[in-house]
Design an enzyme around this catalytic site. Structure first.
Site, PDB file in Angstrom:
ATOM      1  N   TYR A  56      67.946  18.134  11.633  1.00 54.07           N
ATOM      2  CA  TYR A  56      67.366  16.962  10.951  1.00 54.07           C
ATOM      3  C   TYR A  56      68.101  15.678  11.296  1.00 54.07           C
ATOM      4  O   TYR A  56      67.512  14.596  11.322  1.00 54.07           O
ATOM      5  CB  TYR A  56      67.295  17.220   9.430  1.00 54.07           C
ATOM      6  N   VAL A  91      57.333  13.883   8.056  1.00 59.70           N
ATOM      7  CA  VAL A  91      58.524  13.451   7.304  1.00 59.70           C
ATOM      8  C   VAL A  91      59.052  12.111   7.827  1.00 59.70           C
ATOM      9  O   VAL A  91      60.073  11.614   7.372  1.00 59.70           O
ATOM     10  CB  VAL A  91      59.626  14.543   7.372  1.00 59.70           C
ATOM     11  N   HIS A 107      55.617  17.356   2.573  1.00 56.15           N
ATOM     12  CA  HIS A 107      56.756  18.153   3.031  1.00 56.15           C
ATOM     13  C   HIS A 107      58.055  17.363   3.026  1.00 56.15           C
ATOM     14  O   HIS A 107      59.015  17.745   3.679  1.00 56.15           O
ATOM     15  CB  HIS A 107      56.479  18.696   4.446  1.00 56.15           C
ATOM     16  N   GLY A 174      45.722  15.035  13.884  1.00 55.58           N
ATOM     17  CA  GLY A 174      46.920  15.580  14.528  1.00 55.58           C
ATOM     18  C   GLY A 174      47.608  16.694  13.781  1.00 55.58           C
ATOM     19  O   GLY A 174      48.830  16.700  13.626  1.00 55.58           O
TER      20      GLY A 174
HETATM   21  C1  BV8 Z   1      55.071  27.826   0.195  1.00 57.84           C
HETATM   22  C2  BV8 Z   1      59.546  21.061   7.140  1.00 57.84           C
HETATM   23  C3  BV8 Z   1      55.317  29.294  -1.615  1.00 57.84           C
HETATM   24  C4  BV8 Z   1      59.828  19.631   7.309  1.00 57.84           C
HETATM   25  C5  BV8 Z   1      57.459  22.279   7.253  1.00 57.84           C
HETATM   26  C6  BV8 Z   1      49.162  30.558   1.992  1.00 57.84           C
HETATM   27  C7  BV8 Z   1      49.422  29.820   0.838  1.00 57.84           C
HETATM   28  C8  BV8 Z   1      50.685  29.337   0.589  1.00 57.84           C
HETATM   29  C9  BV8 Z   1      51.732  29.559   1.504  1.00 57.84           C
HETATM   30  C10 BV8 Z   1      51.477  30.295   2.638  1.00 57.84           C
HETATM   31  C11 BV8 Z   1      50.211  30.787   2.881  1.00 57.84           C
HETATM   32  N1  BV8 Z   1      50.266  31.445   4.062  1.00 57.84           N
HETATM   33  C12 BV8 Z   1      51.516  31.375   4.579  1.00 57.84           C
HETATM   34  C13 BV8 Z   1      52.284  30.694   3.724  1.00 57.84           C
HETATM   35  C14 BV8 Z   1      53.692  30.399   3.930  1.00 57.84           C
HETATM   36  C15 BV8 Z   1      53.952  29.101   4.700  1.00 57.84           C
HETATM   37  C16 BV8 Z   1      52.980  28.850   5.812  1.00 57.84           C
HETATM   38  O1  BV8 Z   1      52.022  28.094   5.656  1.00 57.84           O
HETATM   39  N2  BV8 Z   1      53.227  29.452   6.968  1.00 57.84           N
HETATM   40  C17 BV8 Z   1      52.350  29.253   8.113  1.00 57.84           C
HETATM   41  C18 BV8 Z   1      53.175  28.824   9.329  1.00 57.84           C
HETATM   42  C19 BV8 Z   1      51.609  30.553   8.351  1.00 57.84           C
HETATM   43  N3  BV8 Z   1      53.954  28.001   3.776  1.00 57.84           N
HETATM   44  C20 BV8 Z   1      55.109  27.723   3.139  1.00 57.84           C
HETATM   45  O2  BV8 Z   1      56.122  28.369   3.251  1.00 57.84           O
HETATM   46  C21 BV8 Z   1      55.080  26.529   2.205  1.00 57.84           C
HETATM   47  N4  BV8 Z   1      55.663  26.928   0.963  1.00 57.84           N
HETATM   48  O3  BV8 Z   1      53.988  28.248   0.391  1.00 57.84           O
HETATM   49  O4  BV8 Z   1      55.840  28.236  -0.842  1.00 57.84           O
HETATM   50  C22 BV8 Z   1      56.042  29.334  -2.887  1.00 57.84           C
HETATM   51  C23 BV8 Z   1      55.311  29.218  -4.072  1.00 57.84           C
HETATM   52  C24 BV8 Z   1      56.001  29.303  -5.257  1.00 57.84           C
HETATM   53  C25 BV8 Z   1      57.381  29.446  -5.276  1.00 57.84           C
HETATM   54  C26 BV8 Z   1      58.113  29.503  -4.090  1.00 57.84           C
HETATM   55  C27 BV8 Z   1      57.441  29.446  -2.865  1.00 57.84           C
HETATM   56  C28 BV8 Z   1      55.963  25.400   2.753  1.00 57.84           C
HETATM   57  C29 BV8 Z   1      55.389  24.845   4.012  1.00 57.84           C
HETATM   58  C30 BV8 Z   1      56.217  23.628   4.476  1.00 57.84           C
HETATM   59  C31 BV8 Z   1      57.073  24.029   5.618  1.00 57.84           C
HETATM   60  N5  BV8 Z   1      57.796  22.897   6.177  1.00 57.84           N
HETATM   61  N6  BV8 Z   1      58.266  21.356   7.777  1.00 57.84           N
HETATM   62  C32 BV8 Z   1      59.789  19.330   8.763  1.00 57.84           C
HETATM   63  O5  BV8 Z   1      60.667  19.834   9.467  1.00 57.84           O
HETATM   64  O6  BV8 Z   1      58.862  18.615   9.169  1.00 57.84           O
HETATM   65  S1  BV8 Z   1      55.984  22.617   7.989  1.00 57.84           S
HETATM   66  C33 BV8 Z   1      55.816  21.902   9.512  1.00 57.84           C
HETATM   67  O7  BV8 Z   1      54.487  22.247   9.936  1.00 57.84           O
HETATM   68  C34 BV8 Z   1      55.847  20.386   9.466  1.00 57.84           C
HETATM   69  O8  BV8 Z   1      55.980  19.853   8.172  1.00 57.84           O
HETATM   70  C35 BV8 Z   1      54.468  20.016  10.011  1.00 57.84           C
HETATM   71  O9  BV8 Z   1      54.056  18.837   9.491  1.00 57.84           O
HETATM   72  C36 BV8 Z   1      53.675  21.171   9.527  1.00 57.84           C
HETATM   73  C37 BV8 Z   1      52.315  21.339  10.114  1.00 57.84           C
HETATM   74  O10 BV8 Z   1      52.419  21.227  11.524  1.00 57.84           O
HETATM   75  P1  BV8 Z   1      51.476  20.132  12.220  1.00 57.84           P
HETATM   76  O11 BV8 Z   1      51.789  18.821  11.639  1.00 57.84           O
HETATM   77  O12 BV8 Z   1      50.066  20.604  12.127  1.00 57.84           O
HETATM   78  O13 BV8 Z   1      52.005  20.142  13.707  1.00 57.84           O
HETATM   79  P2  BV8 Z   1      51.577  21.149  14.874  1.00 57.84           P
HETATM   80  O14 BV8 Z   1      52.571  20.985  15.963  1.00 57.84           O
HETATM   81  O15 BV8 Z   1      51.322  22.504  14.300  1.00 57.84           O
HETATM   82  O16 BV8 Z   1      50.162  20.589  15.362  1.00 57.84           O
HETATM   83  C38 BV8 Z   1      50.089  19.320  15.979  1.00 57.84           C
HETATM   84  C39 BV8 Z   1      48.624  19.051  16.282  1.00 57.84           C
HETATM   85  O17 BV8 Z   1      48.532  17.741  16.857  1.00 57.84           O
HETATM   86  C40 BV8 Z   1      48.025  20.021  17.293  1.00 57.84           C
HETATM   87  O18 BV8 Z   1      46.781  20.487  16.820  1.00 57.84           O
HETATM   88  C41 BV8 Z   1      47.841  19.161  18.558  1.00 57.84           C
HETATM   89  O19 BV8 Z   1      46.713  19.554  19.324  1.00 57.84           O
HETATM   90  C42 BV8 Z   1      47.649  17.787  17.968  1.00 57.84           C
HETATM   91  N7  BV8 Z   1      48.012  16.658  18.838  1.00 57.84           N
HETATM   92  C43 BV8 Z   1      48.873  16.636  19.889  1.00 57.84           C
HETATM   93  N8  BV8 Z   1      48.919  15.381  20.403  1.00 57.84           N
HETATM   94  C44 BV8 Z   1      48.083  14.605  19.650  1.00 57.84           C
HETATM   95  C45 BV8 Z   1      47.503  15.418  18.657  1.00 57.84           C
HETATM   96  N9  BV8 Z   1      46.637  14.942  17.750  1.00 57.84           N
HETATM   97  C46 BV8 Z   1      46.312  13.635  17.817  1.00 57.84           C
HETATM   98  N10 BV8 Z   1      46.819  12.789  18.738  1.00 57.84           N
HETATM   99  C47 BV8 Z   1      47.700  13.240  19.666  1.00 57.84           C
HETATM  100  N11 BV8 Z   1      48.197  12.377  20.588  1.00 57.84           N
END
Ligand code: BV8
Length: 238
Positions: A56, A91, A107, A174
């Site tokens: 971070y 963030v 987040h 995005g």
């Molecule tokens: C929780 C930290 C429970 C900060 C991040 C169902 C329901 C609830 C939870 C879950 C569930 N299924 C699974 C879970 C668990 C988990 C989860 O979702 N896992 C996934 C991976 C399967 N969720 C959690 O753990 C969450 N907590 O559920 O807690 C609980 C309940 C009660 C008590 C206790 C616990 C917490 C989730 C938060 C995790 N922290 N980050 C940081 O470092 O940033 S998540 C991380 O992914 C980032 O925050 C990021 O923002 C987020 C999403 O990623 P994206 O932003 O989508 O980025 P990505 O690279 O994936 O995609 C980029 C896109 O941009 C692409 O599509 C690309 O094509 C496009 N792109 C590229 N260039 C461009 C563009 N678009 C436009 N213009 C361009 N030029």
């Protein structure tokens, strides 16, 4: 006259053209260079706090040099004509720097840190955070971001849902829509709300059947996609 409500839901791709890496969609994405379990989970924090702090610190050090892109500026400009709420997974502070006024960080935020003893102790923070940086109760400070397996700030989720329920238009920019519960928010908008999905990549998530006729994928980067949407919205609603 009452303004139409827009929910803007952003992910890392919305910041890409400002020079911020995404997480999953490219060789240089964050999750290709760091193990999620090492830097964005409580277990990782327990195993090696300095590794998580370094991750971070590296992200935070970039904050000073990045500027809002044309996409952030267009989103901010929409406030002239619409009631705009941004719900972001990002963030960074790029939406703030672009002048947007209603922003919910689901987040957390890079330029904030919080006590590991009392999560209500949240401090603004610039520069590196290291082992030994403590809150006024003597406990180690950590990034004020939500890690995997951690519950999101409930006030934020409730506020984001409330905004979604009232929104006439949703612009998703995005995000791979892989992370929950955040990714459920765009589909909490009004059933007949227009949904624009701006992403140069494919749609890799399920669009609910009842939303498909109002869903449009603009297969462009954020800056071009937002220009297209801005002109469409002005033509249709203003
Ligand atoms: C929780 C930290 C429970 C900060 C991040 C169902 C329901 C609830 C939870 C879950 C569930 N299924 C699974 C879970 C668990 C988990 C989860 O979702 N896992 C996934 C991976 C399967 N969720 C959690 O753990 C969450 N907590 O559920 O807690 C609980 C309940 C009660 C008590 C206790 C616990 C917490 C989730 C938060 C995790 N922290 N980050 C940081 O470092 O940033 S998540 C991380 O992914 C980032 O925050 C990021 O923002 C987020 C999403 O990623 P994206 O932003 O989508 O980025 P990505 O690279 O994936 O995609 C980029 C896109 O941009 C692409 O599509 C690309 O094509 C496009 N792109 C590229 N260039 C461009 C563009 N678009 C436009 N213009 C361009 N030029």
């Amino acid at each position: 006259m009452k303004k139409y409500k827009i929910l803007v839901f952003t992910g890392a791709g919305a910041d890409k053209e400002s020079g911020v890496e995404t997480f999953r969609d490219s060789e240089v994405g964050y999750w290709n260079n760091y193990k999620v379990e090492d830097v964005a989970t409580m277990d990782g924090w327990r195993r090696d706090k300095q590794k998580a702090l370094d991750f971070y610190n590296e992200m935070r050090s970039k904050l000073e040099n990045i500027k809002p892109s044309k996409a952030h500026l267009i989103i901010s400009d929409l406030e002239k004509y619409f009631d705009v709420t941004i719900v972001t997974q990002n963030v960074t502070d790029l939406h703030e720097k672009a002048g947007s006024t209603k922003i919910i960080h689901l987040h957390g935020e890079l330029n904030k840190v919080r006590s590991t003893l009392d999560s209500s102790i949240i401090l603004d923070w610039q520069g590196d955070l290291n082992i030994g940086d403590k809150c006024n109760k003597g406990s180690q400070l950590r990034p004020d971001v939500t890690w995997f397996g951690e519950e999101l700030n409930q006030d934020n989720i409730i506020a984001a849902m409330a905004e979604a329920y009232e929104s006439d238009i949703c612009i998703i920019i995005g995000t791979s829509m892989q992370v929950y519960p955040a990714a459920s928010i765009p589909f909490e908008t009004k059933e007949k709300s227009l949904i624009f999905y701006v992403d140069p990549g494919d749609v890799n998530f399920e669009v609910p059947v009842n939303r498909r006729s109002f869903f449009e994928h603009i297969k462009e980067p954020a800056t071009i996609g937002m220009e297209i949407i801005y002109n469409d919205l002005i033509d249709i609603f203003i």
